[in-house]
Design an enzyme around this catalytic site. Structure first.
Site, PDB file in Angstrom:
ATOM      1  N   HIS A  49       0.848  -1.187   0.000  1.00 22.15           N
ATOM      2  CA  HIS A  49       0.000   0.000   0.000  1.00 22.15           C
ATOM      3  C   HIS A  49       0.887   1.241   0.000  1.00 22.15           C
ATOM      4  CE1 HIS A  49       0.528  -0.849   4.424  1.00 22.15           C
ATOM      5  NE2 HIS A  49       1.006   0.360   4.310  1.00 22.15           N
TER       6      HIS A  49
HETATM    7  C1  T46 Z   1       2.478   0.611   7.027  1.00 13.53           C
HETATM    8  C2  T46 Z   1       3.335  -0.581   7.191  1.00 13.53           C
HETATM    9  C3  T46 Z   1       4.793  -0.267   7.308  1.00 13.53           C
HETATM   10  C4  T46 Z   1      -4.806  -0.878  13.255  1.00 13.53           C
HETATM   11  O1  T46 Z   1      -5.958  -1.129  13.682  1.00 13.53           O
HETATM   12  N1  T46 Z   1      -4.108   0.160  13.764  1.00 13.53           N
HETATM   13  C5  T46 Z   1      -2.852   0.478  13.332  1.00 13.53           C
HETATM   14  O2  T46 Z   1      -2.251   1.436  13.848  1.00 13.53           O
HETATM   15  C6  T46 Z   1      -2.264  -0.328  12.288  1.00 13.53           C
HETATM   16  C7  T46 Z   1      -0.880   0.013  11.754  1.00 13.53           C
HETATM   17  C8  T46 Z   1      -2.986  -1.370  11.783  1.00 13.53           C
HETATM   18  N2  T46 Z   1      -4.242  -1.644  12.265  1.00 13.53           N
HETATM   19  C9  T46 Z   1      -4.957  -2.823  11.736  1.00 13.53           C
HETATM   20  C10 T46 Z   1      -5.369  -2.765  10.282  1.00 13.53           C
HETATM   21  C11 T46 Z   1      -5.362  -4.222   9.879  1.00 13.53           C
HETATM   22  O3  T46 Z   1      -6.603  -4.809  10.237  1.00 13.53           O
HETATM   23  O4  T46 Z   1      -4.082  -3.938  11.856  1.00 13.53           O
HETATM   24  C12 T46 Z   1      -4.281  -4.839  10.773  1.00 13.53           C
HETATM   25  C13 T46 Z   1      -2.974  -5.075  10.019  1.00 13.53           C
HETATM   26  O5  T46 Z   1      -2.608  -3.883   9.307  1.00 13.53           O
HETATM   27  P1  T46 Z   1      -1.957  -3.911   7.848  1.00 13.53           P
HETATM   28  O6  T46 Z   1      -2.455  -5.082   7.106  1.00 13.53           O
HETATM   29  O7  T46 Z   1      -2.150  -2.555   7.245  1.00 13.53           O
HETATM   30  O8  T46 Z   1      -0.412  -4.146   8.239  1.00 13.53           O
HETATM   31  P2  T46 Z   1       0.860  -4.025   7.288  1.00 13.53           P
HETATM   32  O9  T46 Z   1       1.977  -4.683   7.995  1.00 13.53           O
HETATM   33  O10 T46 Z   1       0.549  -4.460   5.908  1.00 13.53           O
HETATM   34  O11 T46 Z   1       1.145  -2.430   7.212  1.00 13.53           O
HETATM   35  C14 T46 Z   1       1.546  -1.731   8.372  1.00 13.53           C
HETATM   36  C15 T46 Z   1       0.763  -0.433   8.526  1.00 13.53           C
HETATM   37  O12 T46 Z   1      -0.645  -0.712   8.526  1.00 13.53           O
HETATM   38  C16 T46 Z   1       1.052   0.540   7.419  1.00 13.53           C
HETATM   39  O13 T46 Z   1       0.538   1.816   7.751  1.00 13.53           O
HETATM   40  O14 T46 Z   1       2.910   1.602   6.433  1.00 13.53           O
HETATM   41  O15 T46 Z   1       2.945  -1.429   8.291  1.00 13.53           O
END
Ligand code: T46
Length: 131
Positions: A49
């Site tokens: 993303h």
């Molecule tokens: C990024 C990279 C480096 C939350 O509820 N609160 C939060 O602060 C975050 C970061 C995530 N979430 C939830 C959203 C999803 O349901 O946690 C779950 C996993 O998030 P995501 O799939 O977006 O995780 P990554 O590792 O793909 O990405 C993360 C960050 O979301 C993103 O902002 O830049 O790490």
């Protein structure tokens, strides 16, 4: 070059090492949120993303991982291996994280609270917005 690494000063003595992360000093923005990623299984691929406005700095506190950066024109891979290096993740940079080593802990400092509306999770849309 898309890679923008902040080198943090290590303070060490015979007790071990200490690194201080300070908002608006060695972290170039006010920090509103800190989150960390750990327990990643082999082969896991995260991220995929870009953020519309969010500014972040990622530090591998333990172990290593690779972060792909893509600004819509060029791509660059960065291997984060040291807990004294912070990788700046600017807005409108598509990023992906993979090749996590066992025990990898990736901590991320962000300048705003979590907001799903700030995410661009569709690569075609990202490319279009980059034009
Ligand atoms: C990024 C990279 C480096 C939350 O509820 N609160 C939060 O602060 C975050 C970061 C995530 N979430 C939830 C959203 C999803 O349901 O946690 C779950 C996993 O998030 P995501 O799939 O977006 O995780 P990554 O590792 O793909 O990405 C993360 C960050 O979301 C993103 O902002 O830049 O790490």
């Amino acid at each position: 070059m898309l890679k923008n690494i902040i080198k943090f000063r290590e303070m060490g003595d015979d007790q071990g090492w200490l690194v201080a992360l300070e908002a608006e000093h060695n972290v170039p923005f006010p920090v509103r949120r800190v989150y960390y990623i750990y327990g990643t299984r082999p082969g896991v691929h995260r991220g995929r993303h870009a953020h519309r406005k969010l500014r972040q700095v990622a530090v591998c506190l333990n172990g290593a991982c690779t972060i792909l950066l893509d600004d819509g024109r060029q791509r660059e891979e960065v291997r984060l291996t040291g807990n004294t290096e912070g990788l700046v993740l600017d807005p409108m940079i598509w990023h992906e994280m993979y090749d996590f080593s066992p025990g990898c802990v990736l901590i991320v400092l962000a300048d705003d609270w979590y907001d799903e509306a700030d995410y661009i999770r569709d690569y075609a849309l990202f490319k279009e917005l980059c034009r």
